[in-house]
Design an enzyme around this catalytic site. Structure first.
Site, short mmCIF file in Angstrom:
data_model
loop_
_atom_site.label_atom_id
_atom_site.label_comp_id
_atom_site.label_asym_id
_atom_site.label_seq_id
_atom_site.Cartn_x
_atom_site.Cartn_y
_atom_site.Cartn_z
N TRP A 34 65.26 55.12 -22.36
CA TRP A 34 66.59 54.51 -22.33
C TRP A 34 67.13 54.29 -23.75
O TRP A 34 67.94 53.38 -23.99
CB TRP A 34 66.58 53.19 -21.54
CG TRP A 34 66.27 53.40 -20.08
CD1 TRP A 34 65.04 53.41 -19.51
CD2 TRP A 34 67.21 53.68 -19.05
NE1 TRP A 34 65.14 53.67 -18.17
CE2 TRP A 34 66.47 53.82 -17.85
CE3 TRP A 34 68.59 53.80 -19.00
CZ2 TRP A 34 67.07 54.11 -16.62
CZ3 TRP A 34 69.20 54.07 -17.79
CH2 TRP A 34 68.44 54.23 -16.60
N LYS A 69 71.70 57.14 -17.13
CA LYS A 69 73.10 56.74 -17.29
C LYS A 69 73.65 57.46 -18.52
O LYS A 69 72.92 58.14 -19.25
CB LYS A 69 73.22 55.22 -17.50
CG LYS A 69 72.90 54.38 -16.29
CD LYS A 69 73.13 52.90 -16.59
CE LYS A 69 72.76 52.03 -15.39
NZ LYS A 69 72.96 50.59 -15.67
N ASP A 99 91.26 56.73 4.74
CA ASP A 99 91.50 55.30 4.82
C ASP A 99 92.71 54.91 3.96
O ASP A 99 92.97 55.49 2.92
CB ASP A 99 90.27 54.55 4.32
CG ASP A 99 90.49 53.05 4.30
OD1 ASP A 99 90.54 52.46 5.39
OD2 ASP A 99 90.64 52.48 3.21
N GLU A 120 94.75 57.04 8.67
CA GLU A 120 94.92 55.64 9.04
C GLU A 120 96.22 55.18 8.38
O GLU A 120 96.26 54.87 7.19
CB GLU A 120 93.74 54.80 8.54
CG GLU A 120 93.80 53.37 9.05
CD GLU A 120 93.40 52.33 8.02
OE1 GLU A 120 93.06 51.21 8.43
OE2 GLU A 120 93.47 52.61 6.81
#
Length: 696
Positions: free
Chosen positions: A109, A142, A356, A410
């Site tokens: 990391w 990451k 949605d 929707e």
């Protein structure tokens, strides 16, 4: 995501025709959407403008050697982390970044020059190439991003796997390259749409145990129920990764990563493949209307530019949802979202999407506080043409990738053309949600005495839709089951469900609720013009509400599950409702292309509270009267004999069994109607019951 619901009634305005001169005469040449609805003539220029905007955008996006929109929507094949023949390649779009490092398990990391990305000259894209042994399956990683004035750790926007540490609760991307990736056994699948019968479900809350359910458990325990009950499609919620479980999956952080709470990508693929092998389509509840505000897990500030993916200024944040609004005017955002659609279709074999929050996308106001009282309200300049263009392109792309795909909107404002064909000037959805129907049932149950239920009003509401657009009808979805609302069964019976839902111990409240629950579902399902939807468990009257673990309930899973033990217990009344739902779907699917058969009213009488209508060879008769039964109630129907194929009052469905359903009903001759080829069908119709008959 629940939206503020509004009437979707067809609006009326004065007619104005657009005319064009020809050599022979003056003729009217309208775009298809206007041909189908002449009330839209005053707004034809706007309709054409939106259509031409989409056409021009497609032309621009498919330039530079790209032949199709599908070619443009291949970002997932380029960006993100990929294993190649020579090793690994990782790419990210981060135009505001000054430095990017890949950090993770493989380098402690720490920033390491070997894992420093290079900006691709002349672009906002960054690239890192690594050897085959630099990364391995399961590694967590990451990006460490720097920009002028700041830095931060970020999960890549295009990553396909995100996991959460159980102890720290921190999310990280994960290298996913299993030795034996899942191979689909069902190579080609074509959904059945005759009609489309949708079982809306949430994998995490699909188990009886108080915990988060898994893809594997859903495959083993819930899919067999869906198959047995007769549904031909599952609509799966909360697939895209989201940091907060209680958001019901509507605050998405990683758009290309299936939620790891429920298992692995292989588990999800197996679930979809198993559904396909059993004739069940799988559509995904996709969220492109907004994104979670989180910066570390999400897209909120990927590289020091808070507006990289989102609108600037006041339009960046959604005023009601505490989330961020995509800038659909940017080609890079379209690339991201369109690629997302294609990715889920191709990588996971989803059969389509329920989009949605479409209303929120269509208007600058997100539809909040809008009345939508006439057609002019859809064309008054407060519409987001960028979002309209995106939705049109998304539907075009999805159906180009898979011609049999299903798309559902929707949408609650009633925007005309949403589910009309692209060629006709529409936005290209296959269906729109009939969101007026659950609102109507809530209002009726809450505000009217049983004696005041009017069949004419019921019939009008369940048929209230644009004739050129298909709808998904439903009595209730997950929205009506959340804390702060009530399911239909709970509105009808409430606390008496706890004390009087055992066979032989029912009181009048329970009997009423059981009867009306079946009738409400039958009249809604019987009048569809596209499909029918039910939320997981509501078919058998699942008690109580949905409440995800949160601080306010002590992080309990008690109400974030489905109690299948209730419907499996033959000593309780729940199985009556479940059994009826199964038989109701059998009746509907017994008629080929039932959804296309015209709904023809035979009779209604609001005083008697009687309604009758036909579809093909089926006749549906409803008596909503709470106290009056009728003997020899007559209806004029085509001459012939009729057999009962379904009766809500049958004892096997928790009814009284007052009628003899083995009797063949013969029509009675009347000389006045010889030319119409109709005769009287006379029935005994018990109070608060419905019957379906088939003509032989």
């Amino acid at each position: 995501m629940a939206e503020v619901k509004k009437d979707t009634t067809k609006k009326t305005v004065s007619k104005v025709a657009r005319k064009t001169k020809t050599a022979d005469a003056t003729k009217t040449q309208h775009i298809g959407l206007v041909k189908n609805d002449s009330w839209l003539e005053p707004f034809e220029d706007a309709i054409r403008g939106r259509h031409e905007n989409a056409v021009n955008r497609i032309s621009r996006l498919t330039g530079k050697g790209r032949k199709t929109l599908s070619d443009f929507a291949g970002g997932h094949l380029y960006f993100g982390l990929h294993k190649t023949a020579r090793g690994w390649v990782f790419r990210e779009w981060a135009p505001n970044a000054t430095e990017i490092y890949l950090i993770g398990d493989f380098n402690g990391w720490q920033e390491n020059p070997k894992y420093k990305m290079k900006r691709i000259e002349g672009t906002g894209n960054w690239e890192l190439k690594l050897g085959a042994k630099a990364l391995k399956h399961g590694d967590l990683y990451k990006m460490k991003v720097r920009w002028n004035g700041g830095e931060g750790e970020r999960i890549p926007a295009w990553c396909r796997r995100v996991v959460q540490d159980e102890s720290t609760k921190i999310f990280s991307a994960q290298v996913w390259n299993p030795e034996k990736p899942y191979v689909f056994k069902k190579k080609n699948f074509r959904p059945s749409k005759s009609p489309l019968l949708i079982y809306e479900c949430h994998v995490g809350m699909s188990q009886d145990a108080e915990k988060v359910g898994t893809y594997k458990e859903f495959t083993e325990n819930v899919l067999p129920r869906v198959i047995k009950d007769g549904y031909n499609c599952i609509q799966v919620m909360a697939i895209q990764e989201h940091p907060y479980y209680g958001s019901f999956g509507y605050h998405v952080s990683s758009f290309f990563a299936p939620s790891s709470r429920f298992g692995t990508p292989e588990d999800l693929k197996e679930m979809i493949d198993t559904a396909h092998r059993n004739g069940i389509a799988v559509i995904m509840d996709i969220v492109h209307s907004h994104a979670v505000k989180n910066e570390v897990e999400g897209l909120g500030n990927l590289a020091g530019d808070p507006c990289q993916f989102f609108y600037p200024g006041e339009r960046r944040e959604h005023p009601a949802w505490d989330s961020l609004c995509f800038d659909y005017g940017k080609d890079e955002v379209l690339h991201f979202l369109l690629s997302n659609c294609k990715y889920w279709l191709e990588e996971y074999h989803f059969d389509g999407f329920r989009f949605d929050g479409v209303t929120s996308m269509l208007y600058y106001s997100h539809g909040l506080g809008e009345a939508f009282g006439g057609y002019a309200d859809y064309f008054n300049g407060h519409e987001d043409d960028n979002a309209i263009c995106y939705l049109t392109l998304a539907n075009k792309l999805i159906h180009d990738v898979n011609p049999y795909a299903i798309t559902i909107a929707e949408e609650v404002s009633g925007m005309p053309g949403l589910a009309a064909k692209f060629e006709d000037g529409g936005y290209g959805f296959d269906y729109r949600m009939a969101m007026n129907i659950p609102d109507y049932w809530i209002k009726t149950i809450k505000e009217l005495r049983d004696e005041d239920w009017k069949p004419s009003s019921i019939f009008w509401e369940v048929k209230n839709r644009r004739p050129d657009e298909k709808t998904i009808s439903y009595c209730e979805s997950h929205d009506q089951a959340l804390v702060g609302d009530k399911t239909i069964i709970f509105r009808l019976i409430d606390a008496d469900m706890y004390w009087h839902f055992k066979k032989g111990d029912e009181n009048d409240v329970a009997h009423r609720g059981i009867a009306l629950h079946k009738m409400i579902r039958l009249v809604t399902a019987a009048s569809i013009n596209g499909g029918y939807l039910n939320f997981m468990g509501n078919e058998f009257g699942h008690p109580e509400w949905i409440d995800f673990p949160r601080e306010g309930n002590g992080w309990s899973y008690k109400y974030a599950r489905r109690q299948w033990n209730l419907v499996d217990n033959m000593e309780l009344d729940y199985h009556y409702l479940g059994d009826f739902d199964r038989e109701m779907l059998k009746v509907i699917t017994s008629i080929r292309n039932f959804q296309n058969k015209p709904v023809q009213e035979i009779w209604h009488n609001d005083g008697d509270q009687i309604l009758a209508f036909s579809r093909g060879e089926l006749i549906f008769v409803f008596n909503f009267n709470p106290t009056r039964s009728f003997t020899d109630y007559g209806f004029l129907v085509p001459t012939g004999s009729y057999e009962v194929v379904l009766n809500t009052d049958a004892k096997e469905f928790g009814g009284n069994g007052l009628a003899d359903d083995t009797v063949m009903h013969m029509t009675v001759f009347d000389p006045m109607y010889v030319s119409d080829r109709k005769e009287w069908l006379k029935l005994y119709v018990p109070a608060r019951s419905a019957v379906v008959l088939r003509r032989n």
